[in-house]
Design an enzyme around this catalytic site. Structure first.
Site, PDB file in Angstrom:
ATOM      1  CB  SER A  11       2.885   1.832   8.374  1.00 23.23           C
ATOM      2  OG  SER A  11       2.019   0.908   8.994  1.00 23.23           O
ATOM      3  CG  HIS A  48      -3.661  -1.876  -1.652  1.00 25.05           C
ATOM      4  ND1 HIS A  48      -4.707  -2.754  -1.814  1.00 25.05           N
ATOM      5  CD2 HIS A  48      -4.085  -0.989  -0.729  1.00 25.05           C
ATOM      6  CE1 HIS A  48      -5.710  -2.410  -1.015  1.00 25.05           C
ATOM      7  NE2 HIS A  48      -5.365  -1.335  -0.346  1.00 25.05           N
ATOM      8  CG  MET A  53     -11.455  -2.544   5.281  1.00 21.80           C
ATOM      9  SD  MET A  53      -9.934  -2.259   4.364  1.00 21.80           S
ATOM     10  CE  MET A  53      -9.025  -1.189   5.480  1.00 21.80           C
ATOM     11  CG  HIS A  95      -9.062  -0.367  -0.720  1.00 21.92           C
ATOM     12  ND1 HIS A  95      -8.457  -0.411   0.518  1.00 21.92           N
ATOM     13  CD2 HIS A  95     -10.402  -0.460  -0.486  1.00 21.92           C
ATOM     14  CE1 HIS A  95      -9.391  -0.511   1.456  1.00 21.92           C
ATOM     15  NE2 HIS A  95     -10.572  -0.535   0.878  1.00 21.92           N
ATOM     16  CG  ASP A 107      -4.945   2.222   0.525  1.00 19.33           C
ATOM     17  OD1 ASP A 107      -5.897   1.423   0.506  1.00 19.33           O
ATOM     18  OD2 ASP A 107      -3.824   1.958   0.991  1.00 19.33           O
ATOM     19  N   GLY A 125      -9.091   4.662   6.308  1.00 15.43           N
ATOM     20  CA  GLY A 125      -8.872   6.113   6.316  1.00 15.43           C
ATOM     21  C   GLY A 125      -7.417   6.482   6.543  1.00 15.43           C
ATOM     22  CG  MET A 136     -11.267   2.928   1.340  1.00 18.43           C
ATOM     23  SD  MET A 136      -9.728   3.048   2.247  1.00 18.43           S
ATOM     24  CE  MET A 136      -8.563   3.074   0.904  1.00 18.43           C
ATOM     25  N   GLY A 144      -0.976   2.943   9.250  1.00 17.20           N
ATOM     26  CA  GLY A 144      -0.291   2.935  10.539  1.00 17.20           C
ATOM     27  C   GLY A 144      -1.158   2.667  11.760  1.00 17.20           C
ATOM     28  CB  SER A 153      -0.876   0.019   1.254  1.00 21.26           C
ATOM     29  OG  SER A 153      -1.308   1.349   1.492  1.00 21.26           O
ATOM     30  CG  MET A 178      -8.531   7.091   1.347  1.00 23.84           C
ATOM     31  SD  MET A 178      -7.790   7.311   2.958  1.00 23.84           S
ATOM     32  CE  MET A 178      -6.914   5.747   3.122  1.00 23.84           C
ATOM     33  CG  ASP A 206      -6.081  -2.796   3.496  1.00 22.92           C
ATOM     34  OD1 ASP A 206      -5.079  -2.395   4.104  1.00 22.92           O
ATOM     35  OD2 ASP A 206      -6.648  -2.140   2.585  1.00 22.92           O
ATOM     36  N   GLY A 207      -4.859  -3.769   6.823  1.00 22.46           N
ATOM     37  CA  GLY A 207      -4.868  -2.945   8.024  1.00 22.46           C
ATOM     38  C   GLY A 207      -4.064  -3.534   9.166  1.00 22.46           C
ATOM     39  N   GLY A 208      -2.957  -2.871   9.473  1.00 27.48           N
ATOM     40  CA  GLY A 208      -2.164  -3.284  10.633  1.00 27.48           C
ATOM     41  C   GLY A 208      -1.382  -4.568  10.422  1.00 27.48           C
TER      42      GLY A 208
HETATM   43  C1  DX5 Z   1      -6.485   1.958   5.233  1.00 26.42           C
HETATM   44  C2  DX5 Z   1      -5.978   1.466   3.896  1.00 26.42           C
HETATM   45  C3  DX5 Z   1      -4.875   0.487   4.023  1.00 26.42           C
HETATM   46  C4  DX5 Z   1      -3.684   1.048   4.739  1.00 26.42           C
HETATM   47  C5  DX5 Z   1      -2.797  -0.025   5.203  1.00 26.42           C
HETATM   48  O1  DX5 Z   1      -7.545   2.787   5.052  1.00 26.42           O
HETATM   49  O2  DX5 Z   1      -6.992   0.850   3.154  1.00 26.42           O
HETATM   50  O3  DX5 Z   1      -4.513  -0.087   2.780  1.00 26.42           O
HETATM   51  O4  DX5 Z   1      -2.959   1.927   3.955  1.00 26.42           O
HETATM   52  O5  DX5 Z   1      -1.799   0.576   5.940  1.00 26.42           O
HETATM   53  P1  DX5 Z   1      -1.111  -0.137   7.165  1.00 26.42           P
HETATM   54  O6  DX5 Z   1      -0.493  -1.389   6.614  1.00 26.42           O
HETATM   55  O7  DX5 Z   1      -0.155   0.851   7.647  1.00 26.42           O
HETATM   56  O8  DX5 Z   1      -2.220  -0.472   8.161  1.00 26.42           O
HETATM   57 ZN    ZN Z   2      -6.323  -0.401   1.350  1.00 23.53          ZN
END
Ligand code: DX5
Ligand code: ZN
Length: 221
Positions: A194, A30, A133, A62, A32, A138, A64, A141, A5, A34, A171-173
């Site tokens: 991150s 990927h 997710m 992705h 993102d 949003g 959002m 990190g 990402s 938004m 996706d996420g963390g």
């Molecule tokens: C969050 C995004 C993710 C995010 C992942 O809204 O959809 O793709 O960037 O970032 P990390 O891996 O730092 O959680």
């Molecule tokens: Zn994403």
């Protein structure tokens, strides 16, 4: 597979960051996207990615955003092989997924942490990918919400029991420390932002991520 990402990349050197992360072993890019409405943050749209010129593929979008139907064509034209929309943003989910496939792309759907797996049931035959997710979308990190992994297990069973060929992605963390728990819950594709871009050695980090995931899942797709 590891999907990098670019949300946590250095945007002032975006193209170089993309080339570096693919060179370091990431399997996909990927994007993102938004809109400051569906999620409380703004990132980039097709013109920014187009301005980079030739960049490595595969690349997935992705979305959002509150009105994903307005952007499907632009992301297909950019060469994204997967376009993912949020179930919470889709008034006519079946129609959206059909449109994505008609554009020659793979149709993905994403679920926020509080959205139940049952929402997927009516559209399983129209899906190529499910993006679970494990943070509220949003921002990069954030820490993974481990409770969401129960939903991931449920979705893994829905896919396997129904005999669907749907990729299950998380996706996420996702970090070297958390990737095994997501793999154990059924994910075979992992979005990492991150966890890679804040590390000092992308190559070593990606290798460690893959090793941890492969300890639990023999194949990553
Ligand atoms: C969050 C995004 C993710 C995010 C992942 O809204 O959809 O793709 O960037 O970032 P990390 O891996 O730092 O959680
Ligand atoms: Zn994403």
């Amino acid at each position: 597979m590891i999907s990098a990402s670019i949300l946590s990349a250095d945007f002032s050197r975006l193209k170089e960051e993309i080339l570096n992360v693919i060179g370091a072993g990431a399997d996909r890019i990927h994007l993102d996207v938004m809109d400051g409405h569906f999620v409380p943050n703004l990132t980039f749209g097709p013109p920014v990615i187009r301005s980079l010129g030739e960049i490595p593929r595969p690349m997935d979008a992705h979305l959002m955003v509150s009105n994903p139907e307005a952007y499907l064509g632009a992301f297909a034209e950019l060469g994204c092989d997967v376009i993912t929309v949020h179930v919470e943003a889709a008034g006519h989910l079946h129609k959206l997924l059909t449109e994505i496939r008609d554009l020659g792309c793979k149709a993905g759907v994403s679920l926020n942490p509080a959205t139940p797996a049952v929402q997927l049931e009516p559209v399983l035959p129209f899906l190529d990918e499910i993006l679970v997710m494990t943070v509220n979308p949003g921002f990069g990190g954030q820490a993974m919400i481990p409770e969401v992994l129960d939903k991931m297990r449920k979705i893994r069973r829905m896919i396997d029991d129904g005999g669907y060929e749907i990729v299950l992605e998380v996706d996420g963390g996702i970090k070297v420390e958390t990737i095994a728990s997501a793999a154990e819950a059924g994910a075979t594709r992992f979005v990492v932002g991150s966890g890679i871009f804040e590390s000092s050695d992308y190559k070593a980090t990606i290798a460690a991520l893959k090793e941890k995931a492969l300890l639990t899942r023999a194949t990553l797709v």
